[in-house]
Motif scaffolding. Structure first.
Motif, PDB file in Angstrom:
ATOM      1  N   ARG A  94     -23.979 -39.561  22.629  1.00  0.00           N
ATOM      2  CA  ARG A  94     -24.181 -39.029  23.980  1.00  0.00           C
ATOM      3  C   ARG A  94     -24.908 -40.038  24.852  1.00  0.00           C
ATOM      4  O   ARG A  94     -24.589 -40.203  26.027  1.00  0.00           O
ATOM      5  CB  ARG A  94     -24.976 -37.717  23.896  1.00  0.00           C
ATOM      6  N   PHE A 106     -35.230 -34.580  35.057  1.00  0.00           N
ATOM      7  CA  PHE A 106     -34.474 -33.400  34.672  1.00  0.00           C
ATOM      8  C   PHE A 106     -33.525 -33.720  33.514  1.00  0.00           C
ATOM      9  O   PHE A 106     -33.447 -32.971  32.532  1.00  0.00           O
ATOM     10  CB  PHE A 106     -33.679 -32.862  35.866  1.00  0.00           C
ATOM     11  N   ALA A 107     -32.814 -34.850  33.606  1.00  0.00           N
ATOM     12  CA  ALA A 107     -31.875 -35.239  32.553  1.00  0.00           C
ATOM     13  C   ALA A 107     -32.619 -35.535  31.249  1.00  0.00           C
ATOM     14  O   ALA A 107     -32.156 -35.174  30.160  1.00  0.00           O
ATOM     15  CB  ALA A 107     -31.064 -36.459  32.990  1.00  0.00           C
ATOM     16  N   ALA A 109     -35.515 -34.203  30.317  1.00  0.00           N
ATOM     17  CA  ALA A 109     -35.965 -32.927  29.775  1.00  0.00           C
ATOM     18  C   ALA A 109     -34.817 -32.187  29.096  1.00  0.00           C
ATOM     19  O   ALA A 109     -34.993 -31.597  28.022  1.00  0.00           O
ATOM     20  CB  ALA A 109     -36.576 -32.073  30.886  1.00  0.00           C
ATOM     21  N   GLU A 110     -33.634 -32.229  29.690  1.00  0.00           N
ATOM     22  CA  GLU A 110     -32.477 -31.577  29.095  1.00  0.00           C
ATOM     23  C   GLU A 110     -32.093 -32.231  27.763  1.00  0.00           C
ATOM     24  O   GLU A 110     -31.799 -31.549  26.781  1.00  0.00           O
ATOM     25  CB  GLU A 110     -31.288 -31.635  30.059  1.00  0.00           C
ATOM     26  N   PHE A 111     -32.124 -33.571  27.734  1.00  0.00           N
ATOM     27  CA  PHE A 111     -31.801 -34.294  26.504  1.00  0.00           C
ATOM     28  C   PHE A 111     -32.802 -33.944  25.398  1.00  0.00           C
ATOM     29  O   PHE A 111     -32.422 -33.669  24.259  1.00  0.00           O
ATOM     30  CB  PHE A 111     -31.786 -35.807  26.765  1.00  0.00           C
ATOM     31  N   ASP A 113     -34.694 -31.261  25.206  1.00  0.00           N
ATOM     32  CA  ASP A 113     -34.521 -29.861  24.823  1.00  0.00           C
ATOM     33  C   ASP A 113     -33.360 -29.707  23.842  1.00  0.00           C
ATOM     34  O   ASP A 113     -33.425 -28.905  22.914  1.00  0.00           O
ATOM     35  CB  ASP A 113     -34.267 -28.979  26.050  1.00  0.00           C
ATOM     36  N   ARG A 114     -32.323 -30.471  24.073  1.00  0.00           N
ATOM     37  CA  ARG A 114     -31.136 -30.345  23.235  1.00  0.00           C
ATOM     38  C   ARG A 114     -31.310 -31.002  21.866  1.00  0.00           C
ATOM     39  O   ARG A 114     -30.878 -30.458  20.849  1.00  0.00           O
ATOM     40  CB  ARG A 114     -29.927 -30.939  23.945  1.00  0.00           C
TER      41      ARG A 114
END
Length: 142
Positions: A94, A106-107, A109-111, A113-114
């Motif tokens: 990814r 934001f990106a 934090a999303e990464f 979190d995932r």
């Protein structure tokens, strides 16, 4: 210009001390005893530096109440490792696909979190089970 100076040792004068066979045998016995003590010290040192020693004793202490836990760890570890390396592979693929994936907060934090928590937890589980599996293997061999 000066050259090296060589000094020849003076020979010992006088007769060589006579040693009887009893003295030689006693010295050999003392040497053998010292070597045995050295071997015992080396064995004790190797045992104290055994990384699996603590886990072997842990498994032995709980063997009656949890008889198969070492073997279960050994059997479960390959599946856990496969899942862990699969998650690492997915996360790195990814990242390789999208260079700007972590460009903003934001990106990122999303990464995280995932992938972050899952990878950390899975790595922690593997790090806890691996020594037990290794100690179980070492116990099975002896």
């Amino acid at each position: 210009m000066s050259g090296p100076v060589y000094v020849m040792p003076t020979p010992l004068t006088g007769p060589a001390p006579a040693t009887g066979s009893a003295e030689v045998a006693d010295l050999l016995r003392q040497l053998l005893t010292a070597q045995r003590e050295l071997v015992a010290l080396h064995k004790a040192q190797a045992a104290s530096q055994d990384p699996n020693g603590r886990w072997k004793s842990f498994l032995a202490r709980w063997a009656e109440e949890f008889p198969g836990v070492g073997g279960a760890c050994k059997r479960a570890l390959p599946a856990l490792e496969r899942a862990y390396i699969g998650m690492i592979n997915e996360a790195t693929e990814r990242l390789a696909e999208d260079d700007g994936l972590l460009a903003n907060e934001f990106a990122l934090a999303e990464f995280l979190d995932r992938y972050g928590m899952k990878l950390a937890q899975m790595g922690n589980i593997i790090n806890q089970l691996s020594p037990l599996a290794d100690a179980s293997s070492a116990t099975d061999k002896s």
